[in-house]
Design a protein around this motif. Structure first.
Motif, PDB file in Angstrom:
ATOM      1  N   LEU A  87      60.423  60.339  26.887  1.00  0.00           N
ATOM      2  CA  LEU A  87      61.654  59.721  27.394  1.00  0.00           C
ATOM      3  C   LEU A  87      62.402  60.675  28.314  1.00  0.00           C
ATOM      4  N   ASP A  88      62.477  61.949  27.929  1.00  0.00           N
ATOM      5  CA  ASP A  88      63.133  62.951  28.787  1.00  0.00           C
ATOM      6  C   ASP A  88      62.391  63.097  30.109  1.00  0.00           C
ATOM      7  N   ASP A  89      61.070  63.074  30.065  1.00  0.00           N
ATOM      8  CA  ASP A  89      60.278  63.199  31.292  1.00  0.00           C
ATOM      9  C   ASP A  89      60.550  62.026  32.241  1.00  0.00           C
ATOM     10  N   ILE A  90      60.671  60.818  31.674  1.00  0.00           N
ATOM     11  CA  ILE A  90      60.989  59.647  32.498  1.00  0.00           C
ATOM     12  C   ILE A  90      62.338  59.823  33.177  1.00  0.00           C
ATOM     13  N   ASP A  91      63.343  60.222  32.408  1.00  0.00           N
ATOM     14  CA  ASP A  91      64.682  60.425  32.969  1.00  0.00           C
ATOM     15  C   ASP A  91      64.660  61.448  34.092  1.00  0.00           C
ATOM     16  N   ASP A  92      64.015  62.577  33.839  1.00  0.00           N
ATOM     17  CA  ASP A  92      63.992  63.655  34.834  1.00  0.00           C
ATOM     18  C   ASP A  92      63.293  63.217  36.119  1.00  0.00           C
ATOM     19  N   LYS A  93      62.153  62.569  35.968  1.00  0.00           N
ATOM     20  CA  LYS A  93      61.400  62.139  37.144  1.00  0.00           C
ATOM     21  C   LYS A  93      62.181  61.114  37.960  1.00  0.00           C
ATOM     22  N   CYS A  94      62.784  60.163  37.280  1.00  0.00           N
ATOM     23  CA  CYS A  94      63.518  59.103  37.963  1.00  0.00           C
ATOM     24  C   CYS A  94      64.725  59.656  38.704  1.00  0.00           C
ATOM     25  N   LEU A  95      65.524  60.444  38.009  1.00  0.00           N
ATOM     26  CA  LEU A  95      66.754  60.962  38.616  1.00  0.00           C
ATOM     27  C   LEU A  95      66.464  61.923  39.756  1.00  0.00           C
ATOM     28  N   THR A  96      65.449  62.757  39.605  1.00  0.00           N
ATOM     29  CA  THR A  96      65.092  63.689  40.678  1.00  0.00           C
ATOM     30  C   THR A  96      64.739  62.938  41.946  1.00  0.00           C
ATOM     31  N   SER A  97      63.958  61.879  41.807  1.00  0.00           N
ATOM     32  CA  SER A  97      63.550  61.094  42.971  1.00  0.00           C
ATOM     33  C   SER A  97      64.733  60.380  43.612  1.00  0.00           C
ATOM     34  N   LEU A  98      65.557  59.707  42.801  1.00  0.00           N
ATOM     35  CA  LEU A  98      66.685  58.957  43.344  1.00  0.00           C
ATOM     36  C   LEU A  98      67.706  59.877  44.014  1.00  0.00           C
ATOM     37  N   LYS A  99      68.022  60.973  43.361  1.00  0.00           N
ATOM     38  CA  LYS A  99      68.993  61.907  43.942  1.00  0.00           C
ATOM     39  C   LYS A  99      68.500  62.443  45.285  1.00  0.00           C
ATOM     40  N   LYS A 100      67.239  62.786  45.358  1.00  0.00           N
ATOM     41  CA  LYS A 100      66.681  63.304  46.607  1.00  0.00           C
ATOM     42  C   LYS A 100      66.750  62.263  47.714  1.00  0.00           C
ATOM     43  N   ASP A 101      66.350  61.036  47.409  1.00  0.00           N
ATOM     44  CA  ASP A 101      66.267  60.004  48.437  1.00  0.00           C
ATOM     45  C   ASP A 101      67.622  59.464  48.872  1.00  0.00           C
ATOM     46  N   LEU A 102      68.644  59.611  48.022  1.00  0.00           N
ATOM     47  CA  LEU A 102      69.966  59.079  48.367  1.00  0.00           C
ATOM     48  C   LEU A 102      70.959  60.160  48.776  1.00  0.00           C
ATOM     49  N   SER A 103      70.541  61.410  48.709  1.00  0.00           N
ATOM     50  CA  SER A 103      71.486  62.501  48.976  1.00  0.00           C
ATOM     51  C   SER A 103      71.969  62.541  50.424  1.00  0.00           C
ATOM     52  N   LEU A 104      71.124  62.161  51.376  1.00  0.00           N
ATOM     53  CA  LEU A 104      71.541  62.205  52.773  1.00  0.00           C
ATOM     54  C   LEU A 104      72.592  61.150  53.080  1.00  0.00           C
ATOM     55  N   GLU A 105      72.410  59.950  52.547  1.00  0.00           N
ATOM     56  CA  GLU A 105      73.356  58.863  52.800  1.00  0.00           C
ATOM     57  C   GLU A 105      74.607  58.979  51.937  1.00  0.00           C
TER      58      GLU A 105
END
Length: 268
Positions: free
Chosen positions: A41-59
C-alpha cells in the motif's frame, strides 16, 4: 486551475499513472501478511504521488498536496486551511488492486476555498475517465453525464458503503444494517461495489440510481461528489439535510429518488 488548457494536463497526468499501474496489475503476489499488505500500500501511494507531483508541478508549482487518509476520521471533518490544494486518494480500491480484483481507480481533486473545484476519477481497466469542473458539468471521457431517469424502485440499483472507523461503540453497525434492510425491502437491486468515488461517478453516469452511507468518509467521497453533483444529483445526508464537508452520512441520487428513499426511511 489557471485556465482551461490545464484540464487536459491534469487528465493526462492521471491517465499516465493509472495506465502504469494497469501494466503491473496482477503481476505481484497477493500479500499474505499485514507487513506485506502495508508495504505494498505504501509503495502504491509513493509511486502515484511521485508521478502526479512531477507531471503537475510545471502547471501548478505553488499548489500544495494533501493525502486523504480515510483511517483518520477527525481530519475528514473539515477541509485544509489553504485556499487551494490537491487532495489525492492515490488509489481508491487499492485492496482490490492488490487482491487482483477489478474495482480500483486513481482519484484527484483540486480543492479551492474549502470546496472541490475540479475532480478526476480514472478507471484504467475500463479506460474511463470521469471528471468534473464546478459549475461546468461532468463528463466520462468526452461524453456529458446524465442521471438515471428511472421512476420504478423495482428496477433501480441502490448501493451502500461504509468507512474504516471503529464501529464497536457507536451503534454504526446497527444503523448500517437497518439501512441495508430497507434497501433490500424496497429496491430491486442492492450492491456494494468497492471504490466509493467511482460509485458516485456511476450515479452521475446513470449506472447507479442511489448511493447511501451512514458514516463519515469525506476523503473517499470527495472526488465522486463533484462529478455526481455536476451531473444533476442531489447531495444530502441520510436525514435529508444538505451535505457539507464533515457531514456524518451521505445520500446521493436524483431528487425524486431521494424523496422516495427518505419516505421509506421514515417508516418503521
Amino acid at each position: 486551475m489557471q485556465n482551461k488548457t490545464n484540464i487536459q494536463v491534469i487528465l493526462d497526468a492521471v491517465r499516465k499513472i493509472g495506465d502504469a499501474f494497469l501494466k503491473e496489475y496482477k503481476q505481484n503476489p497477493i500479500p499474505q501478511s499485514m507487513d506485506e499488505l502495508l508495504k505494498q500500500l505504501d509503495d502504491i501511494d509513493d509511486k502515484c504521488l511521485t508521478s502526479l507531483k512531477k507531471d503537475l508541478s510545471l502547471e501548478f508549482p505553488d499548489t500544495p498536496w494533501h493525502i486523504g487518509d480515510e483511517f483518520d476520521t477527525d481530519s475528514q471533518r473539515s477541509p485544509a486551511r489553504q485556499d487551494e490544494y490537491w487532495l489525492c486518494d492515490a488509489m481508491d480500491g487499492a485492496i482490490q488492486y492488490l487482491q487482483h480484483i477489478a474495482g480500483w481507480t486513481i482519484n484527484l481533486v483540486l480543492v479551492r476555498q474549502g470546496k472541490p473545484a475540479l475532480s478526476v476519477i480514472y478507471d484504467p481497466l475500463a479506460g474511463e475517465m470521469f471528471w468534473a469542473i464546478d459549475g461546468e458539468g461532468a463528463f466520462m471521457n468526452s461524453k456529458l453525464l446524465k442521471l438515471s431517469q428511472k421512476t420504478d424502485l423495482s428496477v433501480m440499483l441502490a448501493v451502500f458503503d461504509y468507512g474504516h472507523q471503529d464501529k464497536s461503540d457507536n451503534q454504526l453497525n446497527e444503523k448500517i444494517g437497518s439501512t441495508v434492510t430497507k434497501l433490500l425491502h424496497n429496491f430491486g437491486i442492492v450492491r456494494n461495489y468497492g471504490p466509493h468515488g467511482l460509485q458516485l461517478a456511476y450515479v452521475g453516469a446513470g449506472r447507479i440510481d442511489l448511493f447511501v452511507q451512514e458514516d463519515i468518509d469525506t476523503y473517499n467521497w470527495i472526488a465522486g461528489l463533484l462529478i455526481a453533483k455536476e451531473a444533476g444529483a442531489d447531495l444530502l445526508t441520510t436525514t435529508g439535510e444538505p451535505w457539507k464537508w464533515g457531514s456524518e452520512s451521505l445520500l446521493v441520487a436524483s431528487k425524486r429518488t431521494i424523496e422516495k428513499y427518505l419516505e421509506i426511511k421514515s417508516t418503521i
